[in-house]
Write an enzyme that holds these catalytic residues in place. Structure first.
Site, PDB file in Angstrom:
ATOM      1  N   PRO A 227       0.800  -1.233   0.000  1.00 40.93           N
ATOM      2  CA  PRO A 227       0.000   0.000   0.000  1.00 40.93           C
ATOM      3  C   PRO A 227       0.835   1.288   0.000  1.00 40.93           C
ATOM      4  O   PRO A 227       0.510   2.234  -0.716  1.00 40.93           O
ATOM      5  CB  PRO A 227      -0.825  -0.113   1.288  1.00 40.93           C
ATOM      6  N   LYS A 228       1.908   1.315   0.763  1.00 39.92           N
ATOM      7  CA  LYS A 228       2.700   2.544   0.851  1.00 39.92           C
ATOM      8  C   LYS A 228       3.447   2.830  -0.454  1.00 39.92           C
ATOM      9  O   LYS A 228       3.406   3.936  -0.986  1.00 39.92           O
ATOM     10  CB  LYS A 228       3.678   2.434   2.036  1.00 39.92           C
ATOM     11  N   VAL A 229       4.147   1.811  -0.944  1.00 42.45           N
ATOM     12  CA  VAL A 229       4.897   1.973  -2.192  1.00 42.45           C
ATOM     13  C   VAL A 229       3.943   2.287  -3.345  1.00 42.45           C
ATOM     14  O   VAL A 229       4.229   3.140  -4.186  1.00 42.45           O
ATOM     15  CB  VAL A 229       5.733   0.710  -2.492  1.00 42.45           C
ATOM     16  N   ALA A 230       2.789   1.638  -3.348  1.00 43.83           N
ATOM     17  CA  ALA A 230       1.811   1.890  -4.406  1.00 43.83           C
ATOM     18  C   ALA A 230       1.379   3.350  -4.417  1.00 43.83           C
ATOM     19  O   ALA A 230       1.308   3.978  -5.476  1.00 43.83           O
ATOM     20  CB  ALA A 230       0.592   0.982  -4.228  1.00 43.83           C
ATOM     21  N   CYS A 232       3.034   5.902  -3.328  1.00 49.71           N
ATOM     22  CA  CYS A 232       4.155   6.725  -3.795  1.00 49.71           C
ATOM     23  C   CYS A 232       4.237   6.698  -5.318  1.00 49.71           C
ATOM     24  O   CYS A 232       4.449   7.723  -5.961  1.00 49.71           O
ATOM     25  CB  CYS A 232       5.476   6.241  -3.190  1.00 49.71           C
TER      26      CYS A 232
END
Length: 295
Positions: A227-230, A232
């Site tokens: 979720p976080k990398v997505a 970004c």
DNA sequence: TCGCAGGTGGTCG
DNA sequence: CGACCACCTGCG
């Protein structure tokens, strides 16, 4: 905004809301390095440059200097990359309305701009960023470029390299990648490179046209993308400004300033996206920068 | 020496 | 579906 050529560089007048430290050191990019004079040297989409900003008066903003750049480069690329066409004053007005906390953050990082980066480069860069730290992330990415990217000419006495294309990484083995020191992320890079090379970036392009939740779901099919990398990737690479990436710093600052429980990412995300809507990404950048320098 | 750093995938209840 | 936890590597 008026731009003119002076020798090998472009001078842009009347640029408002731009601070090189805020732009290049607010966690969105990894290939820009600060020089002793406060300017930044880096490579974007295979073009190397040195960028500096001299603040002028309050009304007209200041003067931006892009070295190693033609007027054509500026119009075709840098103007868009640096997001110079956007009125950040208006954005700040809208997100700080009735929000003294955001007003403080936006004031602190007032010269932040969201770079319009290459989708593929952000995919790989933010997969690398997971569970790591900025100096190490930058080293890994630079090594990846020098080893596998196309030479992009010499600048200031150094050979510069473009970010490797999907097919340039897809054909590698984990042994090939070993010198890059990606650690366990190497297999994510190879899997993702193979996926993107296979469809020629079609799924990334498709995600750019979807609503946030569908786009995130699509991007998360790639190995190493949670979720976080997505978020970004959606924000920095696909320019979907309703994204609100929540990393450890954001969780800390949302806890401190807005009282959220630090592991309540659902709550934070829902709050931000309902409050800031299409401007969530900008709000996130001000808060993130504020957190990095005030926690 | 050991924990931690811009999280994620795999596993288990 | 939510809660763990191992994971490469470098640095303090």
């Amino acid at each position: 905004m008026r731009a003119e050529q002076q020798g090998n560089c472009i001078i842009v007048y009347d640029v408002k809301d731009f601070d090189a430290d805020h732009v290049f050191d607010c966690g969105q990019c990894f290939r820009w390095n600060r020089e002793e004079d406060g300017s930044y040297t880096g490579v974007a989409s295979g073009r190397s440059a040195n960028i500096s900003f001299v603040a002028g008066n309050f009304q007209d903003g200041g003067t931006l200097r892009i070295d190693n750049c033609t007027l054509e480069d500026f119009r075709d690329f840098w103007c868009g990359y640096l997001d110079l066409g956007r009125d950040y004053g208006e954005i700040k007005r809208r997100i700080t309305e009735n929000d003294s906390v955001m007003r403080k953050a936006a004031e602190f990082g007032s010269g932040i701009r969201l770079l319009r980066q290459d989708p593929w480069e952000t995919v790989i860069s933010f997969i690398i960023s997971q569970n790591s730290n900025i100096p190490r992330i930058k080293k890994c990415i630079e090594k990846l470029c020098t080893m596998f990217g196309d030479p992009a000419g010499e600048y200031r006495g150094e050979m510069r390299y473009a970010f490797p294309r999907p097919e340039q990484l897809a054909c590698l083995t984990r042994d090939d990648l070993a010198p890059v020191k990606l650690g366990y992320r190497d297999k994510y890079i190879l899997s993702t490179a193979a996926d993107v090379a296979r469809d020629g970036g079609a799924s990334l392009a498709a995600a750019a046209g979807m609503n946030h939740d569908d786009a995130q779901k699509e991007i998360r099919k790639l190995k190493g993308v949670g979720p976080k990398v997505a978020d970004c990737i959606l924000l920095f690479g696909l320019h979907k400004y309703d994204s609100f990436p929540l990393d450890v710093w954001m969780k800390k600052i949302m806890n401190k300033l807005y009282g959220f429980d630090e592991d309540d990412t659902r709550g934070m995300d829902a709050y931000a996206r309902s409050r800031y809507g299409e401007l969530s990404g900008f709000a996130q950048q001000y808060l993130y920068y504020y957190a990095r320098f005030n926690l």
